[in-house]
Design a protein around this motif. Structure first.
Motif, PDB file in Angstrom:
ATOM      1  N   GLY A 162       0.793  -1.222   0.000  1.00 50.41           N
ATOM      2  CA  GLY A 162       0.000   0.000   0.000  1.00 50.41           C
ATOM      3  C   GLY A 162       0.826   1.273   0.000  1.00 50.41           C
ATOM      4  N   HIS A 163       2.045   1.189  -0.494  1.00 49.99           N
ATOM      5  CA  HIS A 163       2.897   2.385  -0.531  1.00 49.99           C
ATOM      6  C   HIS A 163       2.260   3.449  -1.426  1.00 49.99           C
ATOM      7  CE1 HIS A 163       6.233   5.050  -1.523  1.00 49.99           C
ATOM      8  NE2 HIS A 163       6.877   4.554  -0.480  1.00 49.99           N
ATOM      9  N   VAL A 164       2.324   4.709  -0.981  1.00 45.16           N
ATOM     10  CA  VAL A 164       1.802   5.819  -1.770  1.00 45.16           C
ATOM     11  C   VAL A 164       2.829   6.949  -1.851  1.00 45.16           C
ATOM     12  CG1 VAL A 164      -0.665   5.401  -1.405  1.00 45.16           C
ATOM     13  CG2 VAL A 164       0.616   6.742   0.284  1.00 45.16           C
ATOM     14  N   SER A 165       2.708   7.731  -2.915  1.00 45.99           N
ATOM     15  CA  SER A 165       3.487   8.950  -3.105  1.00 45.99           C
ATOM     16  C   SER A 165       2.508  10.092  -3.326  1.00 45.99           C
ATOM     17  CB  SER A 165       4.425   8.805  -4.306  1.00 45.99           C
ATOM     18  OG  SER A 165       5.258   7.671  -4.175  1.00 45.99           O
ATOM     19  N   PHE A 166       2.995  11.333  -3.236  1.00 44.63           N
ATOM     20  CA  PHE A 166       2.121  12.500  -3.310  1.00 44.63           C
ATOM     21  C   PHE A 166       2.672  13.496  -4.333  1.00 44.63           C
ATOM     22  CE2 PHE A 166       2.462  11.037   1.178  1.00 44.63           C
ATOM     23  CZ  PHE A 166       1.279  10.308   1.198  1.00 44.63           C
ATOM     24  N   PHE A 167       1.777  14.069  -5.144  1.00 46.09           N
ATOM     25  CA  PHE A 167       2.205  14.954  -6.232  1.00 46.09           C
ATOM     26  C   PHE A 167       1.330  16.193  -6.280  1.00 46.09           C
ATOM     27  CE2 PHE A 167       2.303  16.115 -10.841  1.00 46.09           C
ATOM     28  CZ  PHE A 167       3.659  16.417 -10.924  1.00 46.09           C
ATOM     29  N   ARG A 168       1.996  17.353  -6.486  1.00 40.96           N
ATOM     30  CA  ARG A 168       1.283  18.625  -6.661  1.00 40.96           C
ATOM     31  C   ARG A 168       1.587  19.149  -8.053  1.00 40.96           C
ATOM     32  NH1 ARG A 168       2.048  23.110  -2.111  1.00 40.96           N
ATOM     33  NH2 ARG A 168       4.185  23.112  -2.899  1.00 40.96           N
ATOM     34  N   GLU A 169       0.567  19.178  -8.873  1.00 40.57           N
ATOM     35  CA  GLU A 169       0.713  19.581 -10.272  1.00 40.57           C
ATOM     36  C   GLU A 169       1.195  21.020 -10.413  1.00 40.57           C
ATOM     37  OE1 GLU A 169       0.640  19.218 -14.363  1.00 40.57           O
ATOM     38  OE2 GLU A 169       0.006  17.595 -13.016  1.00 40.57           O
ATOM     39  N   GLN A 170       0.743  21.894  -9.533  1.00 37.01           N
ATOM     40  CA  GLN A 170       1.024  23.325  -9.638  1.00 37.01           C
ATOM     41  C   GLN A 170       2.511  23.632  -9.791  1.00 37.01           C
ATOM     42  OE1 GLN A 170      -0.498  25.581  -6.326  1.00 37.01           O
ATOM     43  NE2 GLN A 170       0.901  27.278  -6.687  1.00 37.01           N
TER      44      GLN A 170
END
Length: 264
Positions: A162-170
């Motif tokens: 269940g590993h997750v990463s986080f991304f901000r398009e801006q």
């Protein structure tokens, strides 16, 4: 085990602060009015984390929520202790919940993945789950991030289910967790000195290498401008784009171990 960066922090952007606890990074996203803590470092670091937050965000500040990239011991080490004082929600991927509710343990470390001393020591690392009961919640299925407007979470399994990463398009900022890291985590010397070297997920705890490869490809396709990883220093610009592209193209040769109980 600690590194020369332990106890120090880097302001990656005005609203992202990466703090190193021994050999692992935890991240504050937001400002003193509203912020989120991503991961909770090593065991017995709760006091240190609270002091860091007080210095950064103000006396008695506490996060709106804690969000976990995954549940390995170096990313949830101080979670139980922090929750004794903070009645805040904890968010993780659905597949990570059994390890956070005391239902499952992770597979043990594999010392055969690399000749580095950290890899050889990995059988001694804790692999047990923790139990925080109903304080842990599933991340929203639509990909949005609680208390983190503008961000989305991405399922990047391989290192854990269940590993997750986080991304901000801006601003194309990526918080990659351990999907890839910027230090060769298997080498004790490189961990202690924080030698910058883009690398795949820590080999000794990664259990699905096909998924790990697909996760790196997914993150490289985002073309991030800034990356903060679970281990190592932040990376940005041309250095990031060239190294991440190289890792994605040559993952089998440079990231996947030649032998491991988990390779197949």
């Amino acid at each position: 085990m600690t590194s020369i960066g332990s106890g120090g922090g880097i302001e990656v952007t005005p609203d992202i602060f990466s703090y190193t606890n021994q050999i692992v990074n935890l991240i504050l996203v937001g400002n003193s009015n509203e912020f989120v803590l991503i991961d909770t470092g090593m065991p017995k670091a709760a006091g240190e984390i609270k002091e860091m937050i007080a210095e950064r965000m103000g006396e008695n500040a506490r996060p709106n929520a804690i969000v976990l990239t995954h549940g390995h011991f170096d990313h949830v080490g101080s979670l139980v202790e922090l929750l004794e004082d903070w009645r805040v929600p904890v968010y993780a991927h659905e597949l990570e919940l059994p390890y956070l509710k005391g239902e499952k343990d992770y597979p043990p470390g594999d010392p055969e993945v690399d000749s580095g001393l950290v890899a050889k020591m990995s059988t001694m690392f804790p692999n047990h789950g923790i139990n925080i009961g109903d304080q842990v919640k599933m991340l929203p299925k639509d990909g949005t991030m609680p208390f983190m407007p503008g961000w989305k979470w991405l399922h990047t399994p391989g290192h854990t289910p269940g590993h997750v990463s986080f991304f901000r398009e801006q601003d194309r900022t990526l918080l990659a967790g351990d999907a890839f890291v910027t230090v060769k985590q298997e080498s004790l010397y490189k961990v202690l000195t924080q030698t910058v070297e883009i690398s795949g997920p820590p080999r000794y705890f990664t259990t699905d290498w096909e998924q790990a490869y697909e996760s790196v490809r997914k993150l490289e396709a985002l073309k991030p401008e800034i990356a903060v990883t679970g281990h190592g220093l932040p990376m940005s610009g041309k250095e990031l784009s060239e190294n991440l592209a190289f890792l994605a193209k040559n993952f089998t040769e440079v990231a996947k171990p030649k032998s491991s109980r988990y390779v197949n």
